[in-house]
Scaffold this motif. Structure first.
Motif: not given
Ligand code: PLP
Length: 367
Positions: A109-114, A117-121, A136-140, A157-164
Protein backbone atom coordinates in the motif's frame (compact mmCIF):
# COMPACT_ATOMS: atom_id res chain seq x y z
CA UNK A 1 -29.53 -17.80 -6.19
CA UNK A 2 -28.62 -14.31 -5.06
CA UNK A 3 -24.94 -13.53 -4.56
CA UNK A 4 -23.93 -13.98 -0.91
CA UNK A 5 -22.88 -10.84 0.86
CA UNK A 6 -19.14 -11.61 1.07
CA UNK A 7 -16.79 -8.84 2.08
CA UNK A 8 -14.74 -9.12 -1.12
CA UNK A 9 -12.20 -6.36 -1.64
CA UNK A 10 -13.91 -3.77 -3.86
CA UNK A 11 -11.14 -3.93 -6.49
CA UNK A 12 -11.77 -7.68 -6.93
CA UNK A 13 -15.54 -7.43 -7.48
CA UNK A 14 -16.73 -8.78 -10.80
CA UNK A 15 -13.28 -9.97 -11.89
CA UNK A 16 -12.75 -13.26 -13.76
CA UNK A 17 -9.75 -15.46 -12.88
CA UNK A 18 -6.89 -14.95 -15.35
CA UNK A 19 -5.89 -17.69 -17.76
CA UNK A 20 -5.58 -18.69 -21.40
CA UNK A 21 -8.28 -21.08 -22.63
CA UNK A 22 -7.27 -24.72 -21.94
CA UNK A 23 -8.87 -26.39 -24.99
CA UNK A 24 -8.52 -29.97 -26.20
CA UNK A 25 -6.95 -29.33 -29.62
CA UNK A 26 -4.34 -31.38 -31.57
CA UNK A 27 -1.80 -28.53 -31.97
CA UNK A 28 -1.28 -26.46 -28.80
CA UNK A 29 0.82 -23.36 -29.54
CA UNK A 30 -0.74 -20.89 -27.12
CA UNK A 31 1.09 -20.79 -23.77
CA UNK A 32 4.78 -20.99 -24.76
CA UNK A 33 5.30 -24.46 -23.33
CA UNK A 34 8.15 -26.66 -24.44
CA UNK A 35 6.51 -29.06 -26.93
CA UNK A 36 8.80 -31.96 -25.98
CA UNK A 37 7.80 -34.07 -22.97
CA UNK A 38 10.63 -35.12 -20.64
CA UNK A 39 12.74 -37.95 -22.08
CA UNK A 40 12.61 -41.48 -20.62
CA UNK A 41 15.89 -40.80 -18.81
CA UNK A 42 14.49 -37.64 -17.17
CA UNK A 43 11.24 -39.40 -16.25
CA UNK A 44 13.19 -42.27 -14.64
CA UNK A 45 15.36 -39.90 -12.58
CA UNK A 46 12.37 -37.81 -11.53
CA UNK A 47 10.47 -40.96 -10.48
CA UNK A 48 13.44 -42.17 -8.40
CA UNK A 49 13.81 -38.76 -6.76
CA UNK A 50 10.10 -38.57 -5.94
CA UNK A 51 10.18 -42.05 -4.44
CA UNK A 52 13.07 -41.07 -2.19
CA UNK A 53 11.28 -37.85 -1.19
CA UNK A 54 8.09 -39.81 -0.48
CA UNK A 55 9.89 -41.75 2.25
CA UNK A 56 10.34 -38.55 4.21
CA UNK A 57 6.97 -36.92 3.62
CA UNK A 58 6.00 -37.13 7.31
CA UNK A 59 8.53 -34.31 7.83
CA UNK A 60 8.32 -30.73 6.59
CA UNK A 61 10.75 -30.05 3.72
CA UNK A 62 13.99 -28.08 3.93
CA UNK A 63 12.50 -24.62 4.38
CA UNK A 64 15.42 -22.90 2.68
CA UNK A 65 15.91 -25.60 -0.01
CA UNK A 66 19.69 -25.29 0.22
CA UNK A 67 20.51 -28.19 -2.12
CA UNK A 68 18.21 -26.87 -4.85
CA UNK A 69 19.64 -23.35 -4.54
CA UNK A 70 23.15 -24.77 -4.93
CA UNK A 71 22.08 -26.73 -8.03
CA UNK A 72 20.37 -23.67 -9.54
CA UNK A 73 23.49 -21.55 -8.99
CA UNK A 74 25.57 -24.24 -10.72
CA UNK A 75 23.12 -24.30 -13.62
CA UNK A 76 23.24 -20.50 -14.04
CA UNK A 77 27.04 -20.63 -14.09
CA UNK A 78 26.91 -23.12 -16.97
CA UNK A 79 24.13 -21.32 -18.81
CA UNK A 80 25.30 -17.71 -18.49
CA UNK A 81 28.84 -17.89 -17.18
CA UNK A 82 27.87 -15.89 -14.08
CA UNK A 83 29.15 -17.16 -10.76
CA UNK A 84 26.63 -16.96 -7.94
CA UNK A 85 26.47 -18.09 -4.35
CA UNK A 86 23.52 -20.25 -3.24
CA UNK A 87 22.56 -17.35 -0.92
CA UNK A 88 21.92 -15.27 -4.07
CA UNK A 89 19.31 -17.70 -5.38
CA UNK A 90 15.65 -17.91 -4.45
CA UNK A 91 12.92 -20.24 -5.72
CA UNK A 92 9.17 -20.73 -5.48
CA UNK A 93 6.21 -22.41 -7.16
CA UNK A 94 6.78 -20.88 -10.59
CA UNK A 95 8.41 -17.54 -11.25
CA UNK A 96 4.92 -16.13 -10.83
CA UNK A 97 5.25 -16.84 -7.10
CA UNK A 98 8.81 -15.53 -7.08
CA UNK A 99 7.55 -12.23 -8.48
CA UNK A 100 4.65 -12.16 -6.03
CA UNK A 101 7.25 -12.49 -3.24
CA UNK A 102 9.09 -9.50 -4.75
CA UNK A 103 5.92 -7.38 -4.69
CA UNK A 104 5.06 -8.56 -1.16
CA UNK A 105 8.48 -7.45 0.05
CA UNK A 106 9.05 -4.30 -2.00
CA UNK A 107 5.56 -3.17 -3.06
CA UNK A 108 2.48 -2.75 -0.89
CA UNK A 109 0.00 0.00 0.00
CA UNK A 110 1.18 3.48 -0.90
CA UNK A 111 3.88 2.11 -3.19
CA UNK A 112 4.04 1.87 -6.97
CA UNK A 113 5.14 -0.83 -9.41
CA UNK A 114 6.05 0.35 -12.91
CA UNK A 115 6.30 -1.51 -16.20
CA UNK A 116 6.03 -0.76 -19.91
CA UNK A 117 3.27 -2.19 -22.10
CA UNK A 118 2.69 -4.32 -24.02
CA UNK A 119 4.08 -6.80 -21.52
CA UNK A 120 3.18 -9.81 -19.37
CA UNK A 121 -0.46 -9.63 -18.30
CA UNK A 122 0.25 -11.06 -14.84
CA UNK A 123 2.28 -8.05 -13.65
CA UNK A 124 -0.77 -5.87 -12.88
CA UNK A 125 -2.26 -8.83 -11.00
CA UNK A 126 0.72 -9.14 -8.63
CA UNK A 127 0.34 -5.40 -8.00
CA UNK A 128 -3.41 -5.67 -7.38
CA UNK A 129 -3.02 -8.66 -5.06
CA UNK A 130 -0.41 -6.86 -2.94
CA UNK A 131 -2.33 -3.55 -2.94
CA UNK A 132 0.50 -1.93 -4.88
CA UNK A 133 -0.33 0.94 -7.25
CA UNK A 134 0.15 -0.21 -10.85
CA UNK A 135 1.53 2.16 -13.50
CA UNK A 136 2.33 1.18 -17.09
CA UNK A 137 4.26 3.33 -19.54
CA UNK A 138 4.42 2.50 -23.24
CA UNK A 139 7.04 0.68 -25.25
CA UNK A 140 8.07 2.21 -28.60
CA UNK A 141 6.48 1.13 -31.92
CA UNK A 142 9.14 -1.58 -32.39
CA UNK A 143 8.52 -2.75 -28.77
CA UNK A 144 11.90 -1.48 -27.56
CA UNK A 145 12.11 0.58 -24.35
CA UNK A 146 12.27 4.32 -24.89
CA UNK A 147 14.75 5.64 -22.31
CA UNK A 148 13.14 9.10 -22.22
CA UNK A 149 9.85 7.42 -21.31
CA UNK A 150 11.64 5.37 -18.60
CA UNK A 151 13.19 8.52 -17.17
CA UNK A 152 9.91 10.47 -17.29
CA UNK A 153 7.81 7.71 -15.69
CA UNK A 154 10.40 6.95 -13.01
CA UNK A 155 10.76 10.59 -12.02
CA UNK A 156 7.01 11.15 -11.99
CA UNK A 157 5.87 7.97 -10.20
CA UNK A 158 8.85 7.11 -7.98
CA UNK A 159 8.20 3.34 -8.17
CA UNK A 160 9.64 1.00 -5.55
CA UNK A 161 9.60 -1.82 -8.13
CA UNK A 162 10.19 -1.77 -11.91
CA UNK A 163 9.23 -4.97 -13.75
CA UNK A 164 10.77 -5.65 -17.17
CA UNK A 165 10.41 -8.86 -19.14
CA UNK A 166 13.41 -9.63 -21.36
CA UNK A 167 12.73 -11.37 -23.70
CA UNK A 168 9.38 -9.66 -23.35
CA UNK A 169 6.06 -11.48 -23.52
CA UNK A 170 4.08 -11.14 -25.81
CA UNK A 171 6.50 -9.34 -28.14
CA UNK A 172 9.58 -11.63 -27.92
CA UNK A 173 11.96 -8.66 -27.84
CA UNK A 174 14.97 -8.63 -25.50
CA UNK A 175 16.51 -5.57 -23.86
CA UNK A 176 20.06 -4.55 -24.79
CA UNK A 177 22.48 -4.35 -21.88
CA UNK A 178 22.69 -0.56 -22.16
CA UNK A 179 18.94 -0.25 -21.71
CA UNK A 180 18.92 -2.35 -18.54
CA UNK A 181 21.84 -0.26 -17.22
CA UNK A 182 19.91 2.94 -17.98
CA UNK A 183 16.86 1.61 -16.11
CA UNK A 184 19.09 0.70 -13.15
CA UNK A 185 20.50 4.26 -13.17
CA UNK A 186 16.95 5.68 -13.19
CA UNK A 187 16.03 3.32 -10.33
CA UNK A 188 19.04 4.43 -8.30
CA UNK A 189 17.74 8.01 -8.53
CA UNK A 190 14.35 7.14 -6.97
CA UNK A 191 14.21 8.50 -3.40
CA UNK A 192 13.82 5.59 -0.98
CA UNK A 193 15.21 3.11 -3.50
CA UNK A 194 13.78 0.95 -6.26
CA UNK A 195 14.15 -2.74 -7.09
CA UNK A 196 14.52 -3.60 -10.79
CA UNK A 197 13.17 -7.02 -11.75
CA UNK A 198 14.31 -8.41 -15.09
CA UNK A 199 12.04 -11.34 -15.88
CA UNK A 200 14.08 -13.72 -18.04
CA UNK A 201 11.49 -16.51 -18.22
CA UNK A 202 12.63 -17.04 -21.83
CA UNK A 203 16.30 -16.27 -21.21
CA UNK A 204 17.62 -19.59 -22.52
CA UNK A 205 16.10 -18.93 -25.94
CA UNK A 206 17.99 -15.65 -26.47
CA UNK A 207 19.98 -15.34 -29.68
CA UNK A 208 23.76 -15.38 -29.68
CA UNK A 209 24.98 -11.95 -28.62
CA UNK A 210 21.89 -11.09 -26.57
CA UNK A 211 23.15 -10.64 -22.99
CA UNK A 212 21.55 -11.82 -19.73
CA UNK A 213 20.97 -9.31 -16.95
CA UNK A 214 22.65 -11.86 -14.66
CA UNK A 215 25.92 -10.25 -15.80
CA UNK A 216 24.90 -7.00 -14.05
CA UNK A 217 24.15 -8.54 -10.63
CA UNK A 218 27.59 -7.93 -9.16
CA UNK A 219 27.28 -4.15 -9.41
CA UNK A 220 23.58 -3.78 -8.53
CA UNK A 221 22.23 -4.96 -5.15
CA UNK A 222 18.73 -3.77 -6.18
CA UNK A 223 18.57 -6.00 -9.28
CA UNK A 224 16.65 -9.29 -9.36
CA UNK A 225 16.77 -11.59 -12.40
CA UNK A 226 13.87 -14.05 -12.50
CA UNK A 227 14.06 -17.35 -14.36
CA UNK A 228 11.82 -20.41 -14.61
CA UNK A 229 11.95 -24.12 -15.33
CA UNK A 230 8.56 -23.84 -17.07
CA UNK A 231 9.75 -22.90 -20.55
CA UNK A 232 13.21 -23.97 -21.75
CA UNK A 233 13.39 -26.77 -19.19
CA UNK A 234 10.06 -28.21 -20.24
CA UNK A 235 8.85 -28.47 -16.64
CA UNK A 236 5.78 -26.22 -16.59
CA UNK A 237 3.78 -28.86 -14.73
CA UNK A 238 6.27 -28.98 -11.84
CA UNK A 239 5.90 -25.26 -10.98
CA UNK A 240 9.47 -24.20 -10.30
CA UNK A 241 10.64 -20.63 -10.77
CA UNK A 242 13.66 -18.89 -9.28
CA UNK A 243 15.67 -15.70 -9.21
CA UNK A 244 19.19 -14.46 -8.70
CA UNK A 245 19.91 -11.28 -6.73
CA UNK A 246 22.06 -9.90 -3.94
CA UNK A 247 21.98 -11.87 -0.66
CA UNK A 248 20.28 -8.90 1.03
CA UNK A 249 17.47 -8.89 -1.51
CA UNK A 250 17.01 -12.65 -1.17
CA UNK A 251 16.91 -12.30 2.63
CA UNK A 252 13.97 -9.90 2.30
CA UNK A 253 12.03 -12.55 0.34
CA UNK A 254 12.61 -15.10 3.08
CA UNK A 255 10.54 -12.86 5.37
CA UNK A 256 7.40 -12.88 3.20
CA UNK A 257 7.32 -16.46 1.92
CA UNK A 258 4.91 -18.89 3.53
CA UNK A 259 6.64 -21.50 5.69
CA UNK A 260 7.75 -24.54 3.66
CA UNK A 261 6.34 -23.06 0.46
CA UNK A 262 8.42 -25.36 -1.77
CA UNK A 263 7.36 -28.98 -1.20
CA UNK A 264 9.87 -31.81 -0.81
CA UNK A 265 8.44 -33.34 -3.99
CA UNK A 266 8.92 -30.11 -5.96
CA UNK A 267 12.50 -29.76 -4.73
CA UNK A 268 13.26 -33.37 -5.67
CA UNK A 269 11.73 -33.06 -9.15
CA UNK A 270 13.61 -29.83 -9.90
CA UNK A 271 16.95 -31.26 -8.79
CA UNK A 272 16.46 -34.43 -10.84
CA UNK A 273 15.62 -32.39 -13.97
CA UNK A 274 18.61 -30.06 -13.43
CA UNK A 275 20.80 -33.15 -13.63
CA UNK A 276 19.81 -33.38 -17.31
CA UNK A 277 20.59 -29.78 -18.25
CA UNK A 278 22.94 -30.76 -21.08
CA UNK A 279 20.29 -32.76 -22.92
CA UNK A 280 17.70 -30.05 -22.37
CA UNK A 281 19.98 -27.30 -23.67
CA UNK A 282 20.41 -29.22 -26.95
CA UNK A 283 16.63 -29.24 -27.32
CA UNK A 284 16.55 -25.48 -26.73
CA UNK A 285 18.95 -25.11 -29.66
CA UNK A 286 16.48 -26.91 -31.94
CA UNK A 287 13.61 -24.70 -30.74
CA UNK A 288 15.66 -21.55 -31.40
CA UNK A 289 16.29 -22.70 -34.98
CA UNK A 290 12.61 -23.44 -35.48
CA UNK A 291 11.83 -19.95 -34.10
CA UNK A 292 14.20 -18.22 -36.51
CA UNK A 293 12.78 -20.26 -39.39
CA UNK A 294 9.23 -19.28 -38.36
CA UNK A 295 10.13 -15.57 -38.31
CA UNK A 296 11.74 -15.88 -41.76
CA UNK A 297 8.75 -17.78 -43.17
CA UNK A 298 6.20 -15.24 -41.87
CA UNK A 299 8.20 -12.36 -43.36
CA UNK A 300 8.64 -14.16 -46.69
CA UNK A 301 4.85 -14.47 -46.82
CA UNK A 302 4.50 -10.71 -46.49
CA UNK A 303 3.54 -10.61 -42.82
CA UNK A 304 5.23 -8.61 -40.07
CA UNK A 305 7.01 -10.61 -37.37
CA UNK A 306 8.58 -8.97 -34.31
CA UNK A 307 12.22 -9.75 -33.53
CA UNK A 308 12.18 -12.74 -31.15
CA UNK A 309 14.64 -13.95 -28.55
CA UNK A 310 11.96 -16.23 -27.08
CA UNK A 311 10.17 -19.48 -27.98
CA UNK A 312 7.28 -17.64 -29.61
CA UNK A 313 6.71 -15.10 -32.34
CA UNK A 314 4.35 -12.11 -32.40
CA UNK A 315 3.12 -11.60 -35.93
CA UNK A 316 0.47 -9.73 -37.92
CA UNK A 317 -1.00 -7.48 -38.61
CA UNK A 318 -4.53 -8.53 -39.36
CA UNK A 319 -7.58 -6.32 -39.85
CA UNK A 320 -9.59 -9.00 -37.99
CA UNK A 321 -7.20 -10.99 -35.84
CA UNK A 322 -9.98 -12.82 -34.07
CA UNK A 323 -11.15 -14.29 -37.39
CA UNK A 324 -7.61 -15.55 -38.09
CA UNK A 325 -7.31 -17.01 -34.57
CA UNK A 326 -10.71 -18.73 -34.95
CA UNK A 327 -9.83 -20.03 -38.44
CA UNK A 328 -6.66 -21.63 -37.08
CA UNK A 329 -8.60 -23.15 -34.17
CA UNK A 330 -11.16 -24.58 -36.61
CA UNK A 331 -8.18 -26.34 -38.28
CA UNK A 332 -6.96 -27.75 -34.96
CA UNK A 333 -4.26 -25.16 -34.22
CA UNK A 334 -4.59 -23.13 -31.00
CA UNK A 335 -2.48 -19.95 -30.83
CA UNK A 336 -2.91 -16.85 -28.62
CA UNK A 337 -4.92 -13.75 -29.32
CA UNK A 338 -2.81 -11.30 -27.38
CA UNK A 339 -0.66 -8.21 -27.76
CA UNK A 340 -1.56 -4.97 -29.50
CA UNK A 341 -4.56 -4.96 -31.81
CA UNK A 342 -3.95 -6.80 -35.08
CA UNK A 343 -1.22 -9.09 -33.75
CA UNK A 344 -1.24 -12.78 -32.83
CA UNK A 345 1.30 -14.87 -30.92
CA UNK A 346 2.38 -18.39 -31.84
CA UNK A 347 4.53 -20.58 -29.57
CA UNK A 348 7.25 -22.67 -31.19
CA UNK A 349 6.27 -26.34 -31.32
CA UNK A 350 7.73 -29.44 -32.94
CA UNK A 351 8.54 -29.31 -36.69
CA UNK A 352 5.28 -31.20 -37.39
CA UNK A 353 3.26 -28.76 -35.28
CA UNK A 354 4.83 -25.77 -37.05
CA UNK A 355 4.05 -27.34 -40.44
CA UNK A 356 0.41 -27.66 -39.34
CA UNK A 357 0.43 -24.02 -38.23
CA UNK A 358 1.88 -22.83 -41.55
CA UNK A 359 -0.56 -24.86 -43.62
CA UNK A 360 -3.53 -23.59 -41.60
CA UNK A 361 -2.34 -19.97 -41.77
CA UNK A 362 -1.87 -20.13 -45.55
CA UNK A 363 -5.51 -21.20 -45.85
CA UNK A 364 -7.00 -18.85 -43.30
CA UNK A 365 -5.09 -15.69 -44.24
CA UNK A 366 -4.93 -16.50 -47.96
CA UNK A 367 -1.15 -16.16 -48.06
C1 PLP B 1 5.62 -18.00 -18.74
C2 PLP B 1 6.13 -16.76 -18.09
C3 PLP B 1 6.60 -16.80 -16.78
C4 PLP B 1 6.75 -18.11 -16.06
O1 PLP B 1 5.77 -18.44 -15.23
P1 PLP B 1 5.97 -19.68 -14.23
O2 PLP B 1 5.17 -19.25 -13.07
O3 PLP B 1 7.43 -19.80 -13.91
O4 PLP B 1 5.45 -20.87 -14.94
C5 PLP B 1 7.13 -15.65 -16.22
N1 PLP B 1 7.18 -14.51 -16.91
C6 PLP B 1 6.74 -14.42 -18.18
C7 PLP B 1 6.86 -13.14 -18.91
C8 PLP B 1 6.19 -15.54 -18.80
O5 PLP B 1 5.72 -15.44 -20.04
Amino acid sequence: MTAPDLPLRPELRGLEPYGAPQLDVPVLLNVNENPYPPSDAVVADVARAVEAAARGLNRYPDRDFGALRTDLAAYLLRESGVELDAAQVWAANGSNEVMLHLLQAFGGPGRTALSFAPTYSMYPEYARDTATVWVAGRRAEDFSLDLDEVERMTTEHRPSVILLASPNNPTGTALPRGTVEAVLAAADAVPGGCVVVVDEAYGEFRRTGTPSALELLGAHPNLAVARTMSKAFGLAGARVGYLAASPALVDALRVVRLPYHLSAVTQAVARAALGHATELMAQVGALREERDATVAWLRARGLTAAESDANFVLFGRFADRHAVWQGLLDRGVLIRETGPDGWLRVSIGTPAEMAAFRAALVEVAGL
